[in-house]
Design an enzyme around this catalytic site. Structure first.
Site, short mmCIF file in Angstrom:
data_model
loop_
_atom_site.label_atom_id
_atom_site.label_comp_id
_atom_site.label_asym_id
_atom_site.label_seq_id
_atom_site.Cartn_x
_atom_site.Cartn_y
_atom_site.Cartn_z
CE1 TYR A 66 1.20 -10.05 19.57
CE2 TYR A 66 2.73 -8.48 17.73
CZ TYR A 66 2.69 -9.72 18.58
OH TYR A 66 3.55 -10.08 19.25
NE ARG A 88 -10.39 5.99 -5.57
CZ ARG A 88 -9.08 4.79 -4.68
NH1 ARG A 88 -9.86 3.72 -4.26
NH2 ARG A 88 -8.22 4.56 -5.25
CD GLU A 111 -1.82 4.00 3.92
OE1 GLU A 111 -3.39 3.97 3.90
OE2 GLU A 111 -1.55 3.03 2.74
CB CYS A 148 -0.63 -0.06 1.43
SG CYS A 148 -2.07 -1.36 1.33
CB CYS A 172 -1.55 0.29 6.87
SG CYS A 172 -1.27 0.09 4.85
CD1 TRP A 198 6.75 -8.21 16.00
CD2 TRP A 198 7.96 -6.58 16.30
NE1 TRP A 198 7.38 -8.83 15.51
CE2 TRP A 198 8.37 -7.78 15.69
CE3 TRP A 198 9.18 -5.89 15.95
CZ2 TRP A 198 9.83 -7.55 15.61
CZ3 TRP A 198 10.33 -5.60 15.75
CH2 TRP A 198 10.78 -6.61 15.22
#
Length: 145
Positions: free
Chosen positions: A127, A84, A58, A56, A93, A129
């Site tokens: 979560y 859009r 991002e 993506c 992401c 990491w």
């Protein structure tokens, strides 16, 4: 829980929208992203769509920012091609962004209702990491010499 909103960086929206209008052509590049680094620089990127997935905008931006030495991002926005408008980050992401930049702010909303929220507000009870990685100092065997 109500998300805390922050100042909307309209220059970022304009940068991403300009990139979406001028660089997103066809099916390969359909989203543009812009982020402001802590030092004030604006970094931009487009997605690299592929039927197997592809990153993506991002996530491409995270790599582009690092390549430019912008390791601390403050605010990010993604804008779709064909006018859009602002598009919020998808789940994958959101997870990557919260791991790389837990204090990152994201511009969301449509039309004249843009708002800036924390990435952690977009991924509640996330979560993290880094919180689940073993501390290497504790796991290395101690020498007894």
């Amino acid at each position: 829980m109500t998300a805390q909103t922050h100042h909307v960086d309209h220059e970022l929206i304009q940068a991403a929208a300009h990139l979406a209008r001028t660089r997103c052509r066809g099916d390969n590049h359909t989203m543009a992203a812009a982020a402001r680094a802590q030092d004030g620089r604006i970094v931009t990127a487009v997605n690299a769509y592929h039927f197997t997935g592809g990153p993506c905008a991002e996530l491409v931006l995270v790599g582009a920012a690092a390549a430019q030495g912008a390791y601390d991002l403050d605010t990010m926005v993604a804008v779709g091609d064909r006018d859009r408008g602002v598009v919020p980050p998808r789940g994958r992401c959101r997870q990557v962004l919260v791991d790389y930049f837990p204090a990152l702010k994201i511009i969301v909303g449509a039309g004249d209702r843009h708002r800036t929220v924390s990435i952690t507000d977009l991924l509640p009870e996330s979560y993290i990491w880094a919180d689940h990685q073993l501390d290497t100092e504790q796991t290395e065997p101690h020498s007894t010499s």
